[in-house]
Design a protein around this motif. Structure first.
Motif, PDB file in Angstrom:
ATOM      1  N   VAL A 206       0.777  -1.092   0.074  1.00  0.00           N
ATOM      2  CA  VAL A 206      -0.020  -0.051   0.018  1.00  0.00           C
ATOM      3  C   VAL A 206       0.866   1.231   0.079  1.00  0.00           C
ATOM      4  N   ARG A 207       0.794   1.987  -1.184  1.00  0.00           N
ATOM      5  CA  ARG A 207       1.763   3.187  -1.251  1.00  0.00           C
ATOM      6  C   ARG A 207       1.151   4.309  -0.644  1.00  0.00           C
ATOM      7  N   HIS A 208      -0.407   4.460  -0.664  1.00  0.00           N
ATOM      8  CA  HIS A 208      -1.028   5.695  -0.327  1.00  0.00           C
ATOM      9  C   HIS A 208      -2.414   5.329   0.151  1.00  0.00           C
ATOM     10  N   ILE A 209      -3.041   6.039   0.901  1.00  0.00           N
ATOM     11  CA  ILE A 209      -4.398   6.016   1.362  1.00  0.00           C
ATOM     12  C   ILE A 209      -5.158   7.201   0.823  1.00  0.00           C
ATOM     13  N   ASP A 210      -5.837   6.954  -0.289  1.00  0.00           N
ATOM     14  CA  ASP A 210      -6.494   8.368  -0.767  1.00  0.00           C
ATOM     15  C   ASP A 210      -7.538   8.570  -0.161  1.00  0.00           C
ATOM     16  N   THR A 211      -8.632   7.575   0.335  1.00  0.00           N
ATOM     17  CA  THR A 211      -9.878   7.879   1.082  1.00  0.00           C
ATOM     18  C   THR A 211     -10.335   7.014   1.852  1.00  0.00           C
ATOM     19  N   VAL A 212     -10.640   7.568   3.091  1.00  0.00           N
ATOM     20  CA  VAL A 212     -11.442   6.601   4.393  1.00  0.00           C
ATOM     21  C   VAL A 212     -12.539   7.352   4.760  1.00  0.00           C
ATOM     22  N   ARG A 213     -13.817   6.734   4.446  1.00  0.00           N
ATOM     23  CA  ARG A 213     -15.151   7.236   4.814  1.00  0.00           C
ATOM     24  C   ARG A 213     -15.638   5.860   5.613  1.00  0.00           C
ATOM     25  N   ALA A 214     -16.441   6.589   6.570  1.00  0.00           N
ATOM     26  CA  ALA A 214     -17.250   5.680   7.437  1.00  0.00           C
ATOM     27  C   ALA A 214     -18.527   6.451   7.667  1.00  0.00           C
ATOM     28  N   TYR A 215     -19.600   5.963   7.424  1.00  0.00           N
ATOM     29  CA  TYR A 215     -20.890   6.755   7.681  1.00  0.00           C
ATOM     30  C   TYR A 215     -21.873   5.715   8.204  1.00  0.00           C
ATOM     31  N   THR A 216     -22.834   6.297   8.735  1.00  0.00           N
ATOM     32  CA  THR A 216     -24.005   5.472   9.246  1.00  0.00           C
ATOM     33  C   THR A 216     -24.996   4.956   8.181  1.00  0.00           C
TER      34      THR A 216
ATOM     35  N   TYR B   2     -21.993   0.980  10.480  1.00  0.00           N
ATOM     36  CA  TYR B   2     -21.183   1.721   9.581  1.00  0.00           C
ATOM     37  C   TYR B   2     -21.246   1.308   8.257  1.00  0.00           C
ATOM     38  N   PHE B   3     -21.250   1.835   7.154  1.00  0.00           N
ATOM     39  CA  PHE B   3     -20.632   1.592   5.693  1.00  0.00           C
ATOM     40  C   PHE B   3     -19.282   2.194   5.774  1.00  0.00           C
ATOM     41  N   VAL B   4     -18.374   1.747   4.827  1.00  0.00           N
ATOM     42  CA  VAL B   4     -16.903   1.873   5.079  1.00  0.00           C
ATOM     43  C   VAL B   4     -16.357   2.018   3.539  1.00  0.00           C
ATOM     44  N   GLU B   5     -16.103   3.026   2.966  1.00  0.00           N
ATOM     45  CA  GLU B   5     -15.398   3.258   1.783  1.00  0.00           C
ATOM     46  C   GLU B   5     -13.980   3.544   1.870  1.00  0.00           C
ATOM     47  N   VAL B   6     -12.746   2.712   1.212  1.00  0.00           N
ATOM     48  CA  VAL B   6     -11.671   2.819   1.386  1.00  0.00           C
ATOM     49  C   VAL B   6     -10.977   2.869   0.123  1.00  0.00           C
ATOM     50  N   ASP B   7     -10.202   3.921  -0.365  1.00  0.00           N
ATOM     51  CA  ASP B   7      -9.206   3.772  -1.461  1.00  0.00           C
ATOM     52  C   ASP B   7      -8.011   3.878  -1.128  1.00  0.00           C
ATOM     53  N   ILE B   8      -7.280   2.759  -1.834  1.00  0.00           N
ATOM     54  CA  ILE B   8      -5.794   2.529  -1.573  1.00  0.00           C
ATOM     55  C   ILE B   8      -5.268   2.455  -2.966  1.00  0.00           C
ATOM     56  N   VAL B   9      -3.950   3.061  -2.711  1.00  0.00           N
ATOM     57  CA  VAL B   9      -3.005   2.886  -4.073  1.00  0.00           C
ATOM     58  C   VAL B   9      -2.041   2.092  -4.065  1.00  0.00           C
TER      59      VAL B   9
ATOM     60  N   GLY C  49      -6.782  -6.371  -1.606  1.00  0.00           N
ATOM     61  CA  GLY C  49      -8.018  -5.565  -1.393  1.00  0.00           C
ATOM     62  C   GLY C  49      -9.051  -6.266  -0.786  1.00  0.00           C
ATOM     63  N   GLU C  50      -9.260  -7.521  -1.087  1.00  0.00           N
ATOM     64  CA  GLU C  50     -10.178  -8.336  -0.382  1.00  0.00           C
ATOM     65  C   GLU C  50      -9.808  -8.637   1.141  1.00  0.00           C
ATOM     66  N   SER C  51      -8.807  -9.016   1.213  1.00  0.00           N
ATOM     67  CA  SER C  51      -8.246  -9.418   2.555  1.00  0.00           C
ATOM     68  C   SER C  51      -8.418  -8.116   3.638  1.00  0.00           C
ATOM     69  N   LEU C  52      -8.075  -6.902   2.801  1.00  0.00           N
ATOM     70  CA  LEU C  52      -8.544  -5.629   3.749  1.00  0.00           C
ATOM     71  C   LEU C  52     -10.010  -5.486   4.029  1.00  0.00           C
ATOM     72  N   GLN C  53     -10.771  -5.884   3.078  1.00  0.00           N
ATOM     73  CA  GLN C  53     -12.363  -5.855   3.152  1.00  0.00           C
ATOM     74  C   GLN C  53     -12.529  -6.715   4.338  1.00  0.00           C
ATOM     75  N   GLU C  54     -12.218  -7.818   4.340  1.00  0.00           N
ATOM     76  CA  GLU C  54     -12.447  -8.930   5.248  1.00  0.00           C
ATOM     77  C   GLU C  54     -12.124  -8.365   6.705  1.00  0.00           C
ATOM     78  N   LYS C  55     -10.923  -7.717   6.876  1.00  0.00           N
ATOM     79  CA  LYS C  55     -10.503  -7.216   8.184  1.00  0.00           C
ATOM     80  C   LYS C  55     -11.431  -6.220   8.621  1.00  0.00           C
TER      81      LYS C  55
ATOM     82  N   ALA D 292     -18.001  -3.228   4.081  1.00  0.00           N
ATOM     83  CA  ALA D 292     -16.934  -2.422   3.550  1.00  0.00           C
ATOM     84  C   ALA D 292     -16.593  -2.477   2.269  1.00  0.00           C
ATOM     85  N   PHE D 293     -16.204  -1.250   1.485  1.00  0.00           N
ATOM     86  CA  PHE D 293     -15.914  -1.504   0.146  1.00  0.00           C
ATOM     87  C   PHE D 293     -14.416  -0.709  -0.105  1.00  0.00           C
TER      88      PHE D 293
END
Length: 392
Positions: free
Chosen positions: A322-332, A337-344, A358-364, A374-375
């Motif tokens: 993982v080089r960068h973390i572009d976005t981390v959102r968590a909202y009700t 919560y639903f979580v949206e994560v963008d990783i580079v 990506g799949e293993s991060l989603q499972e975590k 989580a997306f």
């Protein structure tokens, strides 16, 4: 949403094709950033401002250290999830035993609510006191809200992936919203009836036998509710704690209703409708707060910054690639919560390897109890505009 996170140099991740190599030194680590015991346990002196409910400088310092302790505890929890793949806690046997105790507490609370509601209905009919009727309405609220929680929980256990592809967990706050609206209407009706009685020539009379029944029933109900408060407060489960709070409020409303009825008999008639108005206003206020809480859970309100910090920490320590973390959102989106994560990831990484990361991060992420879904979005750069335009 968080700002993009980047390592100081991309050379530090030169062994991307071998994600499991190395000693983990690339990870963020707060093991050496621990508050000393004196700072964690220090009891700062309280002054006059504390009695007046005003925060002073020492209170701000205490809050700061408390926040640091909670932040480090959250990071340690994420470390355990990243390294072991699960959050350490009680054993399976201990969890099952605790779940049985919590279920028993909920069931005995529901049974008690039904029995005590029937007793208060009898007291209302015998006395004709508007204050007792208002107190009985509050008990009806507790009884019906418990039924709604049970019904929605039962409905959520029977998923239909074709009609409800993301589940039915939003049925619970929606049901509470509808129910609270009906109960607020009943509260307004009691206020109107109390106002009519207050400005009429109605006389409040109780025979000796009616008074004995009224006092006996209301004191018995209050005692049972107080014992349930003590029992339910011994649990850490949020639902059981909510029952404890409801029982405590019932103790207050029962006492106010009984006092208002007795004052109306021995002092003046107007005290009974005034007591009913006070209880009705209290009921409307309580359920208005419940409505606001459930509305926030349905409109997609963001998680607290401290929780987003934990998620960002988990994402960064998830994998060396993982080089960068572009976005981390968590909202009700209901109660969770639903979580949206963008990783580079590196542009030349094979699709299979990128997919597994990506799949293993989603499972975590979905192992966390507060997260329903989580997306994880994978990208090769972070200079572009967000994928999803913000709605106006």
């Amino acid at each position: 949403m968080v700002e993009p996170v980047t390592l100081e140099s991309d050379e530090e991740r030169s062994l991307l094709a071998q994600p499991n190599c190395g000693d983990g030194s690339w990870r963020l680590n707060f093991d050496g950033v621990q508050l000393c015991r004196e700072q964690r346990e220090k009891k700062l002196p309280r002054g006059l401002h504390d009695c007046l409910g005003v925060l002073g400088p020492e209170d701000n310092v205490a809050d700061y250290y408390q926040q640091q302790v909670e932040m480090l505890e959250g990071f340690n929890e994420m470390d355990a999830l990243a390294e072991r793949g699960f959050i350490p806690g009680m054993s399976k046997e201990e969890q099952e035993k605790l779940a049985k105790s919590e279920t028993f507490a909920i069931r005995i609370s529901n049974v008690a609510n039904m029995a005590l509601f029937a007793a208060k209905v009898y007291a209302s009919v015998q006395s004709g006191s508007l204050a007792i009727i208002a107190s009985t309405l509050d008990s009806l609220l507790d009884l019906l809200s418990g039924f709604i929680l049970w019904f929605t929980a039962f409905s959520m256990q029977t998923p239909n992936p074709y009609q409800y592809p993301i589940g039915k967990k939003r049925m619970q706050p929606l049901g509470i919203l509808v129910f609270a609206s009906v109960m607020a209407t009943l509260g307004l009706q009691i206020i109107l009836e109390s106002m009519r009685t207050l400005f009429s020539d109605h006389e409040f009379n109780l025979t000796m036998k009616q008074e004995q029944w009224l006092v006996g029933i209301m004191l018995s109900v209050t005692l049972v509710k107080f014992l349930l408060v003590l029992y339910c407060r011994s649990f850490t489960n949020e639902i059981v704690k909510a029952y404890a709070q409801d029982h405590f409020f019932d103790v207050i409303t029962n006492i106010i209703g009984l006092i208002a009825a007795l004052l109306a008999k021995y002092i003046d008639d107007w005290m009974d409708p005034v007591g009913a108005i006070v209880l009705a206003l209290y009921t409307i206020r309580t359920w208005s707060l419940t409505v606001l809480e459930n509305v926030n859970s349905l409109v997609g309100r963001s998680a607290a910054p401290e929780y987003l910090q934990k998620l960002t920490y988990l994402c960064w320590n998830h994998h060396k690639a993982v080089r960068h973390i572009d976005t981390v959102r968590a909202y009700t989106f209901g109660s969770h919560y639903f979580v949206e994560v963008d990783i580079v990831l590196p542009a030349g990484m094979p699709l299979q390897e990128a997919h597994d990361i990506g799949e293993s991060l989603q499972e975590k992420l979905e192992l966390l109890p507060e997260i329903e879904r989580a997306f994880v979005h994978l990208d090769y750069e972070y200079t572009h505009k967000p994928e999803h335009a913000q709605a106006n």
